[in-house]
Motif scaffolding. Sequence first.
Motif, PDB file in Angstrom:
ATOM      1  N   VAL A 214       0.842  -1.200   0.000  1.00 18.29           N
ATOM      2  CA  VAL A 214       0.000   0.000   0.000  1.00 18.29           C
ATOM      3  C   VAL A 214       0.873   1.245   0.000  1.00 18.29           C
ATOM      4  CG1 VAL A 214      -1.682   1.321   1.346  1.00 18.29           C
ATOM      5  CG2 VAL A 214      -2.004  -1.138   1.021  1.00 18.29           C
ATOM      6  N   ILE A 215       1.931   1.249   0.808  1.00 13.62           N
ATOM      7  CA  ILE A 215       2.851   2.391   0.847  1.00 13.62           C
ATOM      8  C   ILE A 215       3.500   2.595  -0.516  1.00 13.62           C
ATOM      9  CG2 ILE A 215       5.040   3.212   1.834  1.00 13.62           C
ATOM     10  CD1 ILE A 215       4.127   1.855   4.471  1.00 13.62           C
ATOM     11  N   LEU A 216       3.919   1.519  -1.141  1.00 15.95           N
ATOM     12  CA  LEU A 216       4.508   1.606  -2.478  1.00 15.95           C
ATOM     13  C   LEU A 216       3.500   2.143  -3.487  1.00 15.95           C
ATOM     14  CD1 LEU A 216       6.809   0.874  -4.499  1.00 15.95           C
ATOM     15  CD2 LEU A 216       5.693  -1.340  -4.725  1.00 15.95           C
ATOM     16  N   PHE A 217       2.300   1.634  -3.468  1.00 15.38           N
ATOM     17  CA  PHE A 217       1.254   2.033  -4.405  1.00 15.38           C
ATOM     18  C   PHE A 217       0.913   3.516  -4.256  1.00 15.38           C
ATOM     19  CE2 PHE A 217      -3.055   1.753  -6.248  1.00 15.38           C
ATOM     20  CZ  PHE A 217      -2.788   0.988  -7.369  1.00 15.38           C
ATOM     21  N   ILE A 218       0.796   3.981  -3.028  1.00 14.80           N
ATOM     22  CA  ILE A 218       0.509   5.402  -2.778  1.00 14.80           C
ATOM     23  C   ILE A 218       1.662   6.265  -3.282  1.00 14.80           C
ATOM     24  CG2 ILE A 218       0.243   7.133  -0.947  1.00 14.80           C
ATOM     25  CD1 ILE A 218      -1.393   4.994   0.576  1.00 14.80           C
ATOM     26  N   GLY A 219       2.885   5.821  -3.068  1.00 18.06           N
ATOM     27  CA  GLY A 219       4.041   6.557  -3.566  1.00 18.06           C
ATOM     28  C   GLY A 219       4.070   6.653  -5.079  1.00 18.06           C
ATOM     29  N   VAL A 220       3.715   5.572  -5.748  1.00 18.02           N
ATOM     30  CA  VAL A 220       3.675   5.577  -7.214  1.00 18.02           C
ATOM     31  C   VAL A 220       2.618   6.563  -7.705  1.00 18.02           C
ATOM     32  CG1 VAL A 220       3.085   4.188  -9.242  1.00 18.02           C
ATOM     33  CG2 VAL A 220       4.604   3.257  -7.505  1.00 18.02           C
ATOM     34  N   ILE A 221       1.451   6.533  -7.100  1.00 19.34           N
ATOM     35  CA  ILE A 221       0.388   7.466  -7.493  1.00 19.34           C
ATOM     36  C   ILE A 221       0.826   8.908  -7.251  1.00 19.34           C
ATOM     37  CG2 ILE A 221      -1.944   8.267  -6.958  1.00 19.34           C
ATOM     38  CD1 ILE A 221      -2.632   5.300  -6.418  1.00 19.34           C
ATOM     39  N   ALA A 222       1.403   9.184  -6.088  1.00 18.32           N
ATOM     40  CA  ALA A 222       1.865  10.543  -5.784  1.00 18.32           C
ATOM     41  C   ALA A 222       2.935  10.981  -6.771  1.00 18.32           C
ATOM     42  CB  ALA A 222       2.394  10.616  -4.352  1.00 18.32           C
ATOM     43  N   PHE A 223       3.883  10.111  -7.073  1.00 19.59           N
ATOM     44  CA  PHE A 223       4.941  10.453  -8.007  1.00 19.59           C
ATOM     45  C   PHE A 223       4.377  10.799  -9.379  1.00 19.59           C
ATOM     46  CE2 PHE A 223       8.060   9.103 -11.234  1.00 19.59           C
ATOM     47  CZ  PHE A 223       9.051  10.032 -10.965  1.00 19.59           C
ATOM     48  N   LEU A 224       3.509   9.953  -9.891  1.00 20.14           N
ATOM     49  CA  LEU A 224       2.934  10.203 -11.214  1.00 20.14           C
ATOM     50  C   LEU A 224       2.084  11.475 -11.228  1.00 20.14           C
ATOM     51  CD1 LEU A 224       2.011   6.563 -12.235  1.00 20.14           C
ATOM     52  CD2 LEU A 224       3.937   7.942 -13.040  1.00 20.14           C
ATOM     53  N   LEU A 225       1.340  11.703 -10.179  1.00 20.20           N
ATOM     54  CA  LEU A 225       0.529  12.917 -10.080  1.00 20.20           C
ATOM     55  C   LEU A 225       1.419  14.164 -10.038  1.00 20.20           C
ATOM     56  CD1 LEU A 225      -2.322  14.203  -9.587  1.00 20.20           C
ATOM     57  CD2 LEU A 225      -1.781  14.004  -7.164  1.00 20.20           C
ATOM     58  N   PHE A 226       2.454  14.120  -9.221  1.00 20.11           N
ATOM     59  CA  PHE A 226       3.325  15.284  -9.073  1.00 20.11           C
ATOM     60  C   PHE A 226       4.108  15.581 -10.345  1.00 20.11           C
ATOM     61  CE2 PHE A 226       3.661  14.653  -4.194  1.00 20.11           C
ATOM     62  CZ  PHE A 226       2.418  15.215  -4.034  1.00 20.11           C
ATOM     63  N   ILE A 227       4.625  14.548 -11.032  1.00 25.92           N
ATOM     64  CA  ILE A 227       5.379  14.846 -12.251  1.00 25.92           C
ATOM     65  C   ILE A 227       4.454  15.373 -13.341  1.00 25.92           C
ATOM     66  CG2 ILE A 227       7.275  13.252 -11.774  1.00 25.92           C
ATOM     67  CD1 ILE A 227       6.065  11.347 -13.837  1.00 25.92           C
ATOM     68  N   SER A 228       3.205  14.924 -13.341  1.00 20.39           N
ATOM     69  CA  SER A 228       2.247  15.437 -14.315  1.00 20.39           C
ATOM     70  C   SER A 228       1.968  16.918 -14.067  1.00 20.39           C
ATOM     71  CB  SER A 228       0.955  14.628 -14.246  1.00 20.39           C
ATOM     72  OG  SER A 228      -0.045  15.213 -15.027  1.00 20.39           O
ATOM     73  N   LYS A 229       1.735  17.278 -12.823  1.00 17.33           N
ATOM     74  CA  LYS A 229       1.461  18.675 -12.483  1.00 17.33           C
ATOM     75  C   LYS A 229       2.699  19.547 -12.681  1.00 17.33           C
ATOM     76  CE  LYS A 229      -2.400  17.934  -9.403  1.00 17.33           C
ATOM     77  NZ  LYS A 229      -3.424  18.638 -10.130  1.00 17.33           N
ATOM     78  N   ALA A 230       3.876  19.010 -12.369  1.00 17.82           N
ATOM     79  CA  ALA A 230       5.110  19.771 -12.574  1.00 17.82           C
ATOM     80  C   ALA A 230       5.345  20.010 -14.061  1.00 17.82           C
ATOM     81  CB  ALA A 230       6.295  19.021 -11.962  1.00 17.82           C
ATOM     82  N   GLN A 231       5.068  19.011 -14.884  1.00 18.75           N
ATOM     83  CA  GLN A 231       5.220  19.168 -16.328  1.00 18.75           C
ATOM     84  C   GLN A 231       4.267  20.241 -16.843  1.00 18.75           C
ATOM     85  OE1 GLN A 231       7.468  17.841 -18.420  1.00 18.75           O
ATOM     86  NE2 GLN A 231       6.601  19.079 -20.028  1.00 18.75           N
ATOM     87  N   GLN A 232       3.047  20.251 -16.345  1.00 21.20           N
ATOM     88  CA  GLN A 232       2.080  21.284 -16.757  1.00 21.20           C
ATOM     89  C   GLN A 232       2.574  22.664 -16.376  1.00 21.20           C
ATOM     90  OE1 GLN A 232      -1.551  20.139 -14.850  1.00 21.20           O
ATOM     91  NE2 GLN A 232      -2.015  18.540 -16.327  1.00 21.20           N
ATOM     92  N   GLN A 233       3.143  22.791 -15.174  1.00 22.78           N
ATOM     93  CA  GLN A 233       3.640  24.102 -14.748  1.00 22.78           C
ATOM     94  C   GLN A 233       4.814  24.552 -15.588  1.00 22.78           C
ATOM     95  OE1 GLN A 233       4.442  24.262 -10.550  1.00 22.78           O
ATOM     96  NE2 GLN A 233       2.352  23.655 -10.012  1.00 22.78           N
ATOM     97  N   THR A 234       5.707  23.644 -15.972  1.00 23.64           N
ATOM     98  CA  THR A 234       6.849  24.058 -16.794  1.00 23.64           C
ATOM     99  C   THR A 234       6.404  24.430 -18.200  1.00 23.64           C
ATOM    100  OG1 THR A 234       7.364  21.763 -17.366  1.00 23.64           O
ATOM    101  CG2 THR A 234       8.532  22.709 -15.481  1.00 23.64           C
ATOM    102  N   GLU A 235       5.372  23.787 -18.723  1.00 21.74           N
ATOM    103  CA  GLU A 235       4.855  24.150 -20.041  1.00 21.74           C
ATOM    104  C   GLU A 235       4.242  25.531 -20.035  1.00 21.74           C
ATOM    105  OE1 GLU A 235       2.149  21.063 -21.187  1.00 21.74           O
ATOM    106  OE2 GLU A 235       3.754  19.635 -21.573  1.00 21.74           O
ATOM    107  N   TYR A 236       3.555  25.886 -18.966  1.00 18.51           N
ATOM    108  CA  TYR A 236       2.919  27.196 -18.877  1.00 18.51           C
ATOM    109  C   TYR A 236       3.919  28.321 -18.597  1.00 18.51           C
ATOM    110  CZ  TYR A 236      -1.525  24.728 -18.800  1.00 18.51           C
ATOM    111  OH  TYR A 236      -2.587  23.934 -19.118  1.00 18.51           O
ATOM    112  N   SER A 237       5.055  27.994 -18.000  1.00 20.63           N
ATOM    113  CA  SER A 237       6.021  29.033 -17.646  1.00 20.63           C
ATOM    114  C   SER A 237       6.919  29.412 -18.814  1.00 20.63           C
ATOM    115  CB  SER A 237       6.869  28.577 -16.452  1.00 20.63           C
ATOM    116  OG  SER A 237       7.686  27.476 -16.818  1.00 20.63           O
ATOM    117  N   HIS A 238       6.962  28.602 -19.864  1.00 20.97           N
ATOM    118  CA  HIS A 238       7.842  28.913 -21.006  1.00 20.97           C
ATOM    119  C   HIS A 238       7.160  29.748 -22.022  1.00 20.97           C
ATOM    120  CE1 HIS A 238      11.033  26.474 -19.544  1.00 20.97           C
ATOM    121  NE2 HIS A 238      10.271  25.404 -19.488  1.00 20.97           N
TER     122      HIS A 238
END
Length: 122
Positions: free
Chosen positions: A98-122
Amino acid sequence: MNRNRNLLVAVICGLLVGLGVYWFLVPDWFVAAGIAAIYSGASYFYFSFDISLFSSDIQFDNRVDRFGYAIGLFGLSVSAVALAQYYGQQGTTTLPFVILFIGVIAFLLFISKAQQQTEYSH
Protein backbone atom coordinates in the motif's frame (compact mmCIF):
# COMPACT_ATOMS: atom_id res chain seq x y z
CA MET A 1 14.09 27.10 -1.84
CA ASN A 2 16.43 26.27 -4.70
CA ARG A 3 16.22 23.01 -6.59
CA ASN A 4 19.55 21.62 -5.30
CA ARG A 5 18.37 22.01 -1.72
CA ASN A 6 14.97 20.56 -2.66
CA LEU A 7 16.71 17.49 -4.05
CA LEU A 8 18.63 17.00 -0.81
CA VAL A 9 15.47 17.38 1.29
CA ALA A 10 13.60 15.01 -1.04
CA VAL A 11 16.32 12.35 -0.77
CA ILE A 12 16.22 12.65 3.02
CA CYS A 13 12.42 12.24 3.00
CA GLY A 14 12.69 9.21 0.73
CA LEU A 15 15.38 7.65 2.88
CA LEU A 16 13.29 8.17 6.01
CA VAL A 17 10.32 6.42 4.41
CA GLY A 18 12.58 3.63 3.12
CA LEU A 19 14.25 3.15 6.48
CA GLY A 20 10.88 3.13 8.23
CA VAL A 21 9.63 0.45 5.87
CA TYR A 22 12.83 -1.56 6.39
CA TRP A 23 12.87 -1.29 10.18
CA PHE A 24 9.18 -1.75 10.88
CA LEU A 25 7.61 -3.62 7.98
CA VAL A 26 9.88 -5.50 5.55
CA PRO A 27 13.50 -6.34 6.36
CA ASP A 28 14.40 -6.41 2.67
CA TRP A 29 16.77 -3.72 1.35
CA PHE A 30 15.57 -4.13 -2.22
CA VAL A 31 11.96 -3.33 -1.33
CA ALA A 32 12.98 -0.51 1.00
CA ALA A 33 15.30 1.02 -1.60
CA GLY A 34 12.58 0.98 -4.25
CA ILE A 35 10.13 2.67 -1.91
CA ALA A 36 12.77 5.21 -0.86
CA ALA A 37 13.50 6.07 -4.50
CA ILE A 38 9.81 6.56 -5.32
CA TYR A 39 9.24 8.80 -2.31
CA SER A 40 12.43 10.75 -3.04
CA GLY A 41 11.19 11.47 -6.55
CA ALA A 42 7.69 12.40 -5.39
CA SER A 43 9.10 14.61 -2.63
CA TYR A 44 11.39 16.42 -5.05
CA PHE A 45 8.52 17.45 -7.30
CA TYR A 46 6.36 18.32 -4.30
CA PHE A 47 9.04 20.64 -2.88
CA SER A 48 10.24 22.08 -6.20
CA PHE A 49 6.91 23.02 -7.74
CA ASP A 50 3.78 24.68 -6.46
CA ILE A 51 1.89 21.44 -5.96
CA SER A 52 -0.58 20.83 -3.19
CA LEU A 53 -1.15 17.24 -2.13
CA PHE A 54 -4.80 17.72 -1.23
CA SER A 55 -5.92 20.14 -3.90
CA SER A 56 -7.57 18.87 -7.02
CA ASP A 57 -7.42 20.53 -10.41
CA ILE A 58 -9.64 17.83 -11.85
CA GLN A 59 -13.26 18.97 -11.97
CA PHE A 60 -16.05 17.79 -14.17
CA ASP A 61 -19.28 19.64 -14.92
CA ASN A 62 -21.16 16.64 -16.25
CA ARG A 63 -22.70 14.44 -13.56
CA VAL A 64 -21.85 11.24 -15.44
CA ASP A 65 -18.20 12.35 -15.72
CA ARG A 66 -18.07 13.04 -11.98
CA PHE A 67 -19.50 9.60 -11.28
CA GLY A 68 -16.93 7.95 -13.56
CA TYR A 69 -14.16 9.86 -11.81
CA ALA A 70 -15.49 8.76 -8.41
CA ILE A 71 -15.52 5.13 -9.53
CA GLY A 72 -11.90 5.43 -10.69
CA LEU A 73 -10.79 7.04 -7.42
CA PHE A 74 -12.51 4.30 -5.45
CA GLY A 75 -10.68 1.72 -7.54
CA LEU A 76 -7.36 3.41 -6.85
CA SER A 77 -8.05 3.56 -3.14
CA VAL A 78 -8.94 -0.13 -2.69
CA SER A 79 -6.89 -1.87 -5.38
CA ALA A 80 -3.59 -1.71 -3.48
CA VAL A 81 -5.08 -3.44 -0.46
CA ALA A 82 -6.93 -5.97 -2.63
CA LEU A 83 -3.81 -6.91 -4.61
CA ALA A 84 -1.63 -7.07 -1.51
CA GLN A 85 -4.05 -9.38 0.24
CA TYR A 86 -4.44 -11.57 -2.82
CA TYR A 87 -0.72 -11.96 -3.49
CA GLY A 88 0.54 -11.52 0.07
CA GLN A 89 1.25 -14.37 2.41
CA GLN A 90 -1.44 -13.97 5.05
CA GLY A 91 -1.22 -10.18 4.86
CA THR A 92 2.53 -9.87 5.48
CA THR A 93 3.03 -7.68 2.40
CA THR A 94 -0.15 -5.62 2.62
CA LEU A 95 1.11 -2.44 4.27
CA PRO A 96 4.41 -2.15 2.35
CA PHE A 97 2.52 -2.72 -0.89
CA VAL A 98 0.00 0.00 0.00
CA ILE A 99 2.85 2.39 0.85
CA LEU A 100 4.51 1.61 -2.48
CA PHE A 101 1.25 2.03 -4.40
CA ILE A 102 0.51 5.40 -2.78
CA GLY A 103 4.04 6.56 -3.57
CA VAL A 104 3.68 5.58 -7.21
CA ILE A 105 0.39 7.47 -7.49
CA ALA A 106 1.86 10.54 -5.78
CA PHE A 107 4.94 10.45 -8.01
CA LEU A 108 2.93 10.20 -11.21
CA LEU A 109 0.53 12.92 -10.08
CA PHE A 110 3.33 15.28 -9.07
CA ILE A 111 5.38 14.85 -12.25
CA SER A 112 2.25 15.44 -14.31
CA LYS A 113 1.46 18.68 -12.48
CA ALA A 114 5.11 19.77 -12.57
CA GLN A 115 5.22 19.17 -16.33
CA GLN A 116 2.08 21.28 -16.76
CA GLN A 117 3.64 24.10 -14.75
CA THR A 118 6.85 24.06 -16.79
CA GLU A 119 4.86 24.15 -20.04
CA TYR A 120 2.92 27.20 -18.88
CA SER A 121 6.02 29.03 -17.65
CA HIS A 122 7.84 28.91 -21.01
